[in-house]
Design a protein around this motif. Structure first.
Motif, PDB file in Angstrom:
ATOM      1  N   TYR A  68      -7.563 -14.349   2.884  1.00 55.02           N
ATOM      2  CA  TYR A  68      -8.981 -13.992   2.747  1.00 55.02           C
ATOM      3  C   TYR A  68      -9.816 -15.218   2.388  1.00 55.02           C
ATOM      4  O   TYR A  68     -10.876 -15.464   2.967  1.00 55.02           O
ATOM      5  CB  TYR A  68      -9.126 -12.910   1.665  1.00 55.02           C
TER       6      TYR A  68
ATOM      7  N   SER B 241     -11.930 -15.864   5.635  1.00 54.98           N
ATOM      8  CA  SER B 241     -13.244 -15.236   5.475  1.00 54.98           C
ATOM      9  C   SER B 241     -14.248 -16.124   4.749  1.00 54.98           C
ATOM     10  O   SER B 241     -15.430 -16.124   5.077  1.00 54.98           O
ATOM     11  CB  SER B 241     -13.104 -13.912   4.722  1.00 54.98           C
TER      12      SER B 241
ATOM     13  N   ILE C  66      -7.309  -3.931   6.556  1.00 55.16           N
ATOM     14  CA  ILE C  66      -7.943  -5.134   7.107  1.00 55.16           C
ATOM     15  C   ILE C  66      -8.257  -4.935   8.590  1.00 55.16           C
ATOM     16  O   ILE C  66      -9.334  -5.299   9.067  1.00 55.16           O
ATOM     17  CB  ILE C  66      -7.025  -6.371   6.912  1.00 55.16           C
ATOM     18  N   THR C  67      -7.314  -4.316   9.309  1.00 50.81           N
ATOM     19  CA  THR C  67      -7.489  -4.086  10.746  1.00 50.81           C
ATOM     20  C   THR C  67      -8.640  -3.123  11.031  1.00 50.81           C
ATOM     21  O   THR C  67      -9.415  -3.320  11.973  1.00 50.81           O
ATOM     22  CB  THR C  67      -6.189  -3.520  11.361  1.00 50.81           C
TER      23      THR C  67
ATOM     24  N   SER D  66     -11.847  -4.298   7.596  1.00 53.32           N
ATOM     25  CA  SER D  66     -12.104  -5.699   7.222  1.00 53.32           C
ATOM     26  C   SER D  66     -11.569  -5.965   5.812  1.00 53.32           C
ATOM     27  O   SER D  66     -11.171  -5.041   5.092  1.00 53.32           O
ATOM     28  CB  SER D  66     -13.594  -6.063   7.272  1.00 53.32           C
ATOM     29  N   TYR D  67     -11.614  -7.244   5.413  1.00 54.13           N
ATOM     30  CA  TYR D  67     -11.116  -7.635   4.091  1.00 54.13           C
ATOM     31  C   TYR D  67     -11.903  -6.957   2.971  1.00 54.13           C
ATOM     32  O   TYR D  67     -11.347  -6.635   1.918  1.00 54.13           O
ATOM     33  CB  TYR D  67     -11.211  -9.162   3.914  1.00 54.13           C
TER      34      TYR D  67
END
Length: 416
Positions: A42, A46, A165-166, A169-170
């Motif tokens: 992350y 990100s 996450i898929t 999202s994070y």
């Protein structure tokens, strides 16, 4: 097959209702910390942090864990385990949700430090609660049940985290982490409220002894730091070894690491139940666990046969299954002499210290010295751990003989 299954279920018998609830709360909490395995990804993907920045953030993570464990122990002795656990779970949930909004290096470093400080206040308080809710003869199995909950949580957490996450999202991870901690708080308030729970081992010490003045306990803690450093190599340097030296695929590495969790789930409780009924001492069993774990590294240097990886995993897993429950039970037994929170905090801190130095040291050594030399050094650390545990056993036996001699002399004086 039915008899075998019934025998397995019987190994869980005799544990209090409160211990089962504590295991469920731990399972919810551990499964909820699914952001942790994905934290470095992350930060890099990100937030576009450099590897150097990620390393410093992970150091802040470890430092927060150490201070949180210490503070949790202090507060447990001051205000009690229930209040500390309730505050830790609720505040951790709120802090996890807030963490996603910190996007600079400095703010995230401070944020993760605070999250871990509050989150790891839970550990010493939970251990003291576990001791209170367990009969003396069931303490080791109670610890084993908690370990089972932790392992199940850590197994489920990353899998669920990957799906979140898929799909979300994070950012979704932080929300789910926070909400699960808050749910665990609600369960705790409803089922472990002091007004309705029953303590089975209420320990009141008139003149509590400081853990810092307990020589035997300090020797034990040094041994546990060493054991932690050795054990943690299986979750940092070992997967790289599997890939670079033995050409294992990611799937094969996952299966091999998954073998550890499966064996713990299937065999740890029956094994502990059997060992509790033997004449072995806790220090003797910890020593044996250290030997098995050390052997799991040294055998890797004797052959290039890939099958040795399975043998190594088996040795490490059985070493872990023996060493961890009995080390935890040993710490709880020593805590009866003094400040329970302080004792259990130091026990938790020993593994936090191992986390801070273990992963980094192992990766640095493999980079500069190669895997073969690293395994020799790690085996040497395991041998030092075993030596300290042997010394501890001899020290405790000597003190026991002195006390028995003093009691005998007192009886003889009274007889005269």
């Amino acid at each position: 097959m039915k008899t075998l299954f019934n025998n397995y279920l019987n190994t869980f018998s005799g544990l209090s209702r409160e211990v089962w609830w504590l295991a469920l709360i731990t399972l919810i909490n551990r499964a909820g910390t699914m952001v942790i395995p994905f934290l470095s990804l992350y930060l890099k993907e990100s937030l576009d942090f450099s590897l150097s920045n990620v390393a410093w953030i992970m150091s802040a993570f470890g430092l927060g864990s150490v201070i949180g464990s210490w503070l949790g122990g202090k507060l447990t002795d001051k205000i009690g385990y229930y209040k500390v656990m309730t505050f830790s779970l609720l505040a951790t949930g709120l802090l996890f949700i807030a963490l996603q909004f910190l996007i600079t290096f400095v703010s995230f470093s401070l944020g993760i430090f605070l999250v871990m400080l509050v989150a790891d206040m839970f550990r010493p308080a939970m251990f003291v609660a576990l001791s209170a809710y367990s009969k003396p003869e069931n303490k080791t199995r109670s610890v084993t049940l908690i370990r089972l909950a932790i392992n199940l949580g850590f197994s489920a957490g990353p899998a669920i985290g990957g799906l979140i996450i898929t799909t979300l999202s994070y950012g979704g991870l932080f929300w789910v982490d926070g909400i699960t901690c808050i749910l665990a708080t609600l369960v705790l308030i409803n089922v472990l409220n002091p007004k309705t729970t029953k303590t089975l081992d209420d320990i009141k010490v008139e003149n509590p002894k400081s853990a810092y003045h307990d020589k035997a306990f300090l020797i034990f803690l040094i041994a546990m730091v060493l054991f932690g450093v050795v054990f943690l190599q299986y979750f940092s340097t070992m997967p790289i070894y599997y890939k670079d030296v033995h050409d294992l695929s990611v799937t094969e590495i996952g299966v091999l690491l998954g073998l550890n969790g499966f064996l713990i789930f299937a065999f740890e409780m029956p094994l502990i139940k059997w060992l509790e009924n033997t004449t072995f001492t806790k220090t003797g069993l910890m020593l044996f666990g250290g030997i098995l774990t050390g052997l799991s590294f040294i055998i890797l240097n004797f052959t290039s046969w890939t099958g040795v990886l399975i043998i190594g995993m088996l040795l490490m897993t059985f070493g872990e299954m023996i060493a961890f429950p009995f080390s935890n039970a040993f710490a709880m037994d020593r805590a009866k002499k003094g400040n329970q929170g302080e004792y259990m905090a130091l026990y938790s801190i020993s593994f936090s210290i191992a986390h801070i130095f273990g992963h980094n040291a192992g990766l640095q050594m493999t980079d500069k010295l190669g895997f073969e030399n690293t395994w020799y050094i790690i085996t040497g650390l395991a041998a030092l751990c075993v030596f300290l545990l042997f010394f501890l056993r001899q020290y405790l036996n000597a003190k026991k003989r002195i006390k028995e001699k003093e009691r005998k002399e007192e009886k003889e004086i009274l007889w005269i």
